[in-house]
Design a protein around this motif. Structure first.
Motif, PDB file in Angstrom:
ATOM      1  N   ARG A 166       0.819  -1.221   0.000  1.00 42.93           N
ATOM      2  CA  ARG A 166       0.000   0.000   0.000  1.00 42.93           C
ATOM      3  C   ARG A 166       0.855   1.275   0.000  1.00 42.93           C
ATOM      4  NH1 ARG A 166      -2.433  -3.549   3.319  1.00 42.93           N
ATOM      5  NH2 ARG A 166      -1.535  -2.622   5.189  1.00 42.93           N
ATOM      6  N   MET A 167       1.888   1.284  -0.818  1.00 41.34           N
ATOM      7  CA  MET A 167       2.760   2.453  -0.922  1.00 41.34           C
ATOM      8  C   MET A 167       2.239   3.497  -1.903  1.00 41.34           C
ATOM      9  SD  MET A 167       5.407   2.691   1.005  1.00 41.34           S
ATOM     10  CE  MET A 167       6.418   1.730   2.132  1.00 41.34           C
ATOM     11  N   GLY A 168       1.313   3.110  -2.802  1.00 45.49           N
ATOM     12  CA  GLY A 168       0.784   4.092  -3.738  1.00 45.49           C
ATOM     13  C   GLY A 168       0.583   3.518  -5.125  1.00 45.49           C
ATOM     14  N   GLU A 169       0.190   4.380  -6.045  1.00 44.16           N
ATOM     15  CA  GLU A 169      -0.068   3.967  -7.419  1.00 44.16           C
ATOM     16  C   GLU A 169       1.199   3.890  -8.261  1.00 44.16           C
ATOM     17  OE1 GLU A 169      -3.583   5.429  -9.569  1.00 44.16           O
ATOM     18  OE2 GLU A 169      -3.946   6.711  -7.826  1.00 44.16           O
ATOM     19  N   ASN A 170       2.179   4.744  -7.948  1.00 41.84           N
ATOM     20  CA  ASN A 170       3.371   4.798  -8.788  1.00 41.84           C
ATOM     21  C   ASN A 170       4.546   5.303  -7.966  1.00 41.84           C
ATOM     22  OD1 ASN A 170       4.740   4.617 -11.357  1.00 41.84           O
ATOM     23  ND2 ASN A 170       4.752   6.841 -11.395  1.00 41.84           N
ATOM     24  N   ALA A 171       5.742   4.947  -8.410  1.00 40.98           N
ATOM     25  CA  ALA A 171       6.966   5.444  -7.773  1.00 40.98           C
ATOM     26  C   ALA A 171       8.049   5.592  -8.824  1.00 40.98           C
ATOM     27  CB  ALA A 171       7.426   4.503  -6.665  1.00 40.98           C
ATOM     28  N   ASP A 177       3.793   8.707  -5.663  1.00 38.41           N
ATOM     29  CA  ASP A 177       2.900   9.706  -6.247  1.00 38.41           C
ATOM     30  C   ASP A 177       2.211  10.593  -5.213  1.00 38.41           C
ATOM     31  OD1 ASP A 177       1.542   6.879  -6.173  1.00 38.41           O
ATOM     32  OD2 ASP A 177      -0.100   8.312  -5.964  1.00 38.41           O
ATOM     33  N   ASP A 178       2.345  10.284  -3.923  1.00 39.31           N
ATOM     34  CA  ASP A 178       1.770  11.146  -2.887  1.00 39.31           C
ATOM     35  C   ASP A 178       2.745  12.207  -2.400  1.00 39.31           C
ATOM     36  OD1 ASP A 178       3.560   9.589  -1.504  1.00 39.31           O
ATOM     37  OD2 ASP A 178       2.161   8.933   0.039  1.00 39.31           O
ATOM     38  N   GLY A 179       3.890  12.350  -3.084  1.00 47.21           N
ATOM     39  CA  GLY A 179       4.853  13.378  -2.722  1.00 47.21           C
ATOM     40  C   GLY A 179       5.829  12.976  -1.641  1.00 47.21           C
ATOM     41  N   THR A 180       5.938  11.670  -1.349  1.00 45.48           N
ATOM     42  CA  THR A 180       6.868  11.205  -0.329  1.00 45.48           C
ATOM     43  C   THR A 180       8.165  10.714  -0.959  1.00 45.48           C
ATOM     44  OG1 THR A 180       5.033  10.509   1.100  1.00 45.48           O
ATOM     45  CG2 THR A 180       7.201   9.630   1.610  1.00 45.48           C
ATOM     46  N   HIS A 240      12.547   9.440   5.395  1.00 43.26           N
ATOM     47  CA  HIS A 240      11.575   9.854   4.390  1.00 43.26           C
ATOM     48  C   HIS A 240      11.267  11.336   4.563  1.00 43.26           C
ATOM     49  CE1 HIS A 240       8.773   8.999   7.755  1.00 43.26           C
ATOM     50  NE2 HIS A 240       8.004   9.913   7.181  1.00 43.26           N
ATOM     51  N   TYR A 241      10.925  11.972   3.441  1.00 35.72           N
ATOM     52  CA  TYR A 241      10.668  13.412   3.410  1.00 35.72           C
ATOM     53  C   TYR A 241       9.411  13.681   2.602  1.00 35.72           C
ATOM     54  CZ  TYR A 241      15.681  13.292   4.483  1.00 35.72           C
ATOM     55  OH  TYR A 241      16.907  13.004   5.027  1.00 35.72           O
ATOM     56  N   GLN A 242       8.632  14.659   3.044  1.00 33.39           N
ATOM     57  CA  GLN A 242       7.471  15.090   2.273  1.00 33.39           C
ATOM     58  C   GLN A 242       7.912  16.258   1.402  1.00 33.39           C
ATOM     59  OE1 GLN A 242       4.722  13.225   2.567  1.00 33.39           O
ATOM     60  NE2 GLN A 242       3.760  14.279   0.850  1.00 33.39           N
ATOM     61  N   VAL A 243       7.976  16.036   0.090  1.00 31.60           N
ATOM     62  CA  VAL A 243       8.498  17.061  -0.812  1.00 31.60           C
ATOM     63  C   VAL A 243       7.389  17.707  -1.645  1.00 31.60           C
ATOM     64  CG1 VAL A 243      10.819  16.096  -0.929  1.00 31.60           C
ATOM     65  CG2 VAL A 243       9.056  15.281  -2.507  1.00 31.60           C
ATOM     66  N   SER A 244       6.134  17.303  -1.394  1.00 27.69           N
ATOM     67  CA  SER A 244       5.009  17.916  -2.095  1.00 27.69           C
ATOM     68  C   SER A 244       3.727  17.626  -1.338  1.00 27.69           C
ATOM     69  CB  SER A 244       4.897  17.369  -3.524  1.00 27.69           C
ATOM     70  OG  SER A 244       3.722  17.860  -4.161  1.00 27.69           O
ATOM     71  N   LYS A 245       2.824  18.586  -1.357  1.00 23.54           N
ATOM     72  CA  LYS A 245       1.500  18.373  -0.772  1.00 23.54           C
ATOM     73  C   LYS A 245       0.537  17.776  -1.795  1.00 23.54           C
ATOM     74  CE  LYS A 245       1.975  22.184   2.538  1.00 23.54           C
ATOM     75  NZ  LYS A 245       1.420  23.492   2.997  1.00 23.54           N
ATOM     76  N   GLY A 246       0.941  17.789  -3.067  1.00 26.02           N
ATOM     77  CA  GLY A 246       0.116  17.244  -4.132  1.00 26.02           C
ATOM     78  C   GLY A 246       0.765  16.028  -4.755  1.00 26.02           C
ATOM     79  N   GLU A 247       0.229  15.619  -5.900  1.00 29.20           N
ATOM     80  CA  GLU A 247       0.722  14.416  -6.564  1.00 29.20           C
ATOM     81  C   GLU A 247       2.050  14.668  -7.273  1.00 29.20           C
ATOM     82  OE1 GLU A 247      -2.486  13.267  -9.120  1.00 29.20           O
ATOM     83  OE2 GLU A 247      -3.435  12.062  -7.559  1.00 29.20           O
ATOM     84  N   THR A 248       2.887  13.638  -7.283  1.00 32.47           N
ATOM     85  CA  THR A 248       4.190  13.713  -7.946  1.00 32.47           C
ATOM     86  C   THR A 248       4.347  12.482  -8.828  1.00 32.47           C
ATOM     87  OG1 THR A 248       5.099  12.772  -5.900  1.00 32.47           O
ATOM     88  CG2 THR A 248       5.402  15.128  -6.245  1.00 32.47           C
ATOM     89  N   TRP A 249       4.054  12.633 -10.121  1.00 31.68           N
ATOM     90  CA  TRP A 249       4.147  11.544 -11.078  1.00 31.68           C
ATOM     91  C   TRP A 249       5.401  11.648 -11.935  1.00 31.68           C
ATOM     92  CZ3 TRP A 249       0.582   7.473 -11.798  1.00 31.68           C
ATOM     93  CH2 TRP A 249      -0.534   7.520 -10.946  1.00 31.68           C
ATOM     94  N   LYS A 297       9.164  17.856  -9.712  1.00 28.05           N
ATOM     95  CA  LYS A 297       8.087  18.424 -10.524  1.00 28.05           C
ATOM     96  C   LYS A 297       6.756  17.939  -9.968  1.00 28.05           C
ATOM     97  CE  LYS A 297       5.822  20.332 -13.971  1.00 28.05           C
ATOM     98  NZ  LYS A 297       4.452  19.961 -13.524  1.00 28.05           N
ATOM     99  N   GLU A 298       6.008  18.853  -9.343  1.00 30.84           N
ATOM    100  CA  GLU A 298       4.662  18.555  -8.865  1.00 30.84           C
ATOM    101  C   GLU A 298       3.696  18.691 -10.031  1.00 30.84           C
ATOM    102  OE1 GLU A 298       3.928  21.390  -5.821  1.00 30.84           O
ATOM    103  OE2 GLU A 298       5.690  20.851  -4.632  1.00 30.84           O
ATOM    104  N   LYS A 299       2.412  18.697  -9.736  1.00 27.84           N
ATOM    105  CA  LYS A 299       1.425  18.818 -10.807  1.00 27.84           C
ATOM    106  C   LYS A 299       1.615  20.105 -11.587  1.00 27.84           C
ATOM    107  CE  LYS A 299      -3.511  18.755 -11.853  1.00 27.84           C
ATOM    108  NZ  LYS A 299      -4.890  18.642 -11.318  1.00 27.84           N
ATOM    109  N   ASN A 300       1.764  21.225 -10.888  1.00 30.70           N
ATOM    110  CA  ASN A 300       1.897  22.517 -11.569  1.00 30.70           C
ATOM    111  C   ASN A 300       3.145  23.299 -11.170  1.00 30.70           C
ATOM    112  OD1 ASN A 300      -0.637  23.114 -13.256  1.00 30.70           O
ATOM    113  ND2 ASN A 300      -1.506  22.354 -11.352  1.00 30.70           N
ATOM    114  N   HIS A 301       3.898  22.801 -10.225  1.00 31.76           N
ATOM    115  CA  HIS A 301       5.046  23.548  -9.715  1.00 31.76           C
ATOM    116  C   HIS A 301       6.330  22.736  -9.832  1.00 31.76           C
ATOM    117  CE1 HIS A 301       1.677  25.660  -7.786  1.00 31.76           C
ATOM    118  NE2 HIS A 301       2.475  26.688  -7.690  1.00 31.76           N
ATOM    119  N   LEU A 302       7.451  23.460  -9.881  1.00 33.50           N
ATOM    120  CA  LEU A 302       8.778  22.865  -9.800  1.00 33.50           C
ATOM    121  C   LEU A 302       9.423  23.374  -8.518  1.00 33.50           C
ATOM    122  CD1 LEU A 302      11.060  21.213 -11.164  1.00 33.50           C
ATOM    123  CD2 LEU A 302      11.823  23.344 -12.227  1.00 33.50           C
ATOM    124  N   THR A 303       9.984  22.436  -7.737  1.00 38.80           N
ATOM    125  CA  THR A 303      10.553  22.790  -6.438  1.00 38.80           C
ATOM    126  C   THR A 303      11.983  22.307  -6.341  1.00 38.80           C
ATOM    127  OG1 THR A 303       8.346  22.416  -5.498  1.00 38.80           O
ATOM    128  CG2 THR A 303      10.147  22.731  -3.954  1.00 38.80           C
TER     129      THR A 303
END
Length: 421
Positions: free
Chosen positions: A349-354, A368-371, A387-396, A409-415
């Motif tokens: 249950r780590m997510g849909e994609n990594a 894909d949850d930004g972890t 582990h680090y949270q590098v986005s509050k949104g999806e990261t594909w 690269k988040e959905k709309n932002h680059l960090t």
């Protein structure tokens, strides 16, 4: 439709190359991330040294809204190049690496309607650009290939492959990333039913050769040398293939067709003379490439039913392979690439994609949850050291890792993140 071209004078080109090389030398070669999965498409972070003690948190340098899409950013010296979508346009950004401020921004209108319920993945580009000799090459969501000047964003030429196909992209949009080596640019475009592998002149965009036998898919090719022969390895709609660089002739093929919605997406990983790959809703397998007096041979030497590969590309660290399987609602795994023997399967249950990157002693993963997780690269068990949270949104999108920072690269932002406290 004729390809557009732009003739660059030798003096202008020399000045541009000098500027780029000067920028590279000021930061070191480890500062470059020139395309999909980094140098050599091996997902190896060159020049990154793991800290003796991983920090409790990462430092956010800057966060910039660049638009939607799954393209990985490129880094050349002190410049970052990002391909994305804003409104009805696809845009190419050139950003200052230190501050994130825009140096230039170019745009092209791109109309795209996804098929087969692909709306959830958005309308932004899925291909990662590639950089070579002062040029940035982008492949749009509808399969339009464009060369841009890295210096000022001038559009040098464009190829719209609808001159060959009525539909020039798969149902969910073009996701294969272009690739350059020397005086050859490779791009596999077209729909799932009718595509072609193109070898182009990177200066003009004109065809050097075209191979129409295998249709397009969502995987990106890589260049490899087997038995002393440099070749293009492509996971396409029909299977895994090796092509001669000079004329596009088929050297070897392992049939593994894209069936229904079960796409061929991951980029193969290599260990010695074995390629490891898999497709959606199918297992992961190892393919040994060899050559004898009778010709080339691509022999499947193992297949694993306890793990699969859907959209995530595996990576090699030392003598082991690491991947992310869709089974158990997403879990990391480690196996022996020569035998297929499973070393460990991780937490479910780590997510849909990594996305995975290899660094000395560790595997960096981004779900894909930004972890972002740092796994110790051992064959005995899954060991998440931090582990680090590098986005509050999806990261594909796959990240870019340099010697001093991590680009997400988040959905709309680059960090931009740093590992120093």
């Amino acid at each position: 439709m004729k390809p557009l071209s732009c003739t660059t004078s030798s003096r202008t080109l020399a000045s541009l190359l000098l500027a780029v090389l000067s920028s590279l030398s000021s930061h070191g070669e480890s500062s470059s991330w020139t395309g999909w999965l980094g140098p050599d498409r091996a997902a190896q972070a060159q020049g990154f040294e793991a800290p003796q003690t991983w920090p409790d948190k990462l430092t956010e340098h800057w966060r910039v809204e660049v638009g939607e899409g799954y393209a990985t950013p490129l880094v050349i010296g002190n410049r970052i190049f990002q391909h994305a979508r804003q409104g009805d346009d696809e845009v190419v950004w050139c950003l200052d690496r230190t501050s994130g401020k825009a140096i230039w921004r170019k745009q092209m209108p791109v109309e795209f309607v996804p098929g087969r319920n692909g709306e959830s993945h958005g309308l932004g580009p899925k291909s990662t650009p590639t950089y070579a000799d002062g040029r940035v090459f982008t492949l749009s969501i509808i399969g339009v290939l464009t060369a841009w000047s890295a210096e000022d964003g001038k559009r040098l030429w464009t190829r719209d492959f609808r001159e060959y196909f009525d539909v020039s992209h798969p149902y969910w949009g073009t996701a294969t990333s272009p690739l350059v080596e020397g005086d050859r640019l490779f791009a596999h475009t077209g729909s799932c039913e009718n595509g072609a592998l193109f070898c182009l002149d990177p200066e003009t965009g004109k065809d050097l050769w075209v191979r129409k036998e295998e249709a397009n898919c969502y995987s990106s090719p890589r260049l490899e040398t087997f038995e002393g022969v440099r070749q293009l390895v492509s996971f396409n709609h029909d299977g895994l293939c090796g092509y001669d660089l000079e004329d596009g002739s088929l050297l070897w093929k392992h049939s593994y067709p894209h069936l229904g919605n079960n796409q061929n997406t991951p980029t193969p990983a290599r260990f010695k003379n074995v390629l490891v790959v898999g497709g959606e809703s199918r297992q992961v397998f190892g393919l040994r490439i060899s050559k004898s007096a009778d010709g080339w041979n691509a022999e499947r030497i193992w297949r694993h039913r306890e793990a699969g590969l859907e959209m995530s590309s595996p990576v090699v660290q030392g003598s082991l392979l690491y991947g992310f399987s869709p089974l158990k609602t997403g879990q990391f795994f480690c196996l022996d690439p020569l035998t297929g023997a499973m070393k460990w399967k991780g937490t479910p249950r780590m997510g849909e994609n990594a996305q995975l990157l290899s660094i000395p002693g560790y595997i960096l993963t981004l779900t894909d949850d930004g972890t972002c997780r740092i796994l110790q690269a051992t064959g005995d068990k899954e060991n998440v050291v931090h582990h680090y949270q590098v986005s509050k949104g999806e990261t594909w999108a796959a990240p870019a890792l340099l010697h001093d920072r991590l680009l997400i690269k988040e959905k709309n932002h680059l960090t931009s993140w740093g590992f120093a406290e």
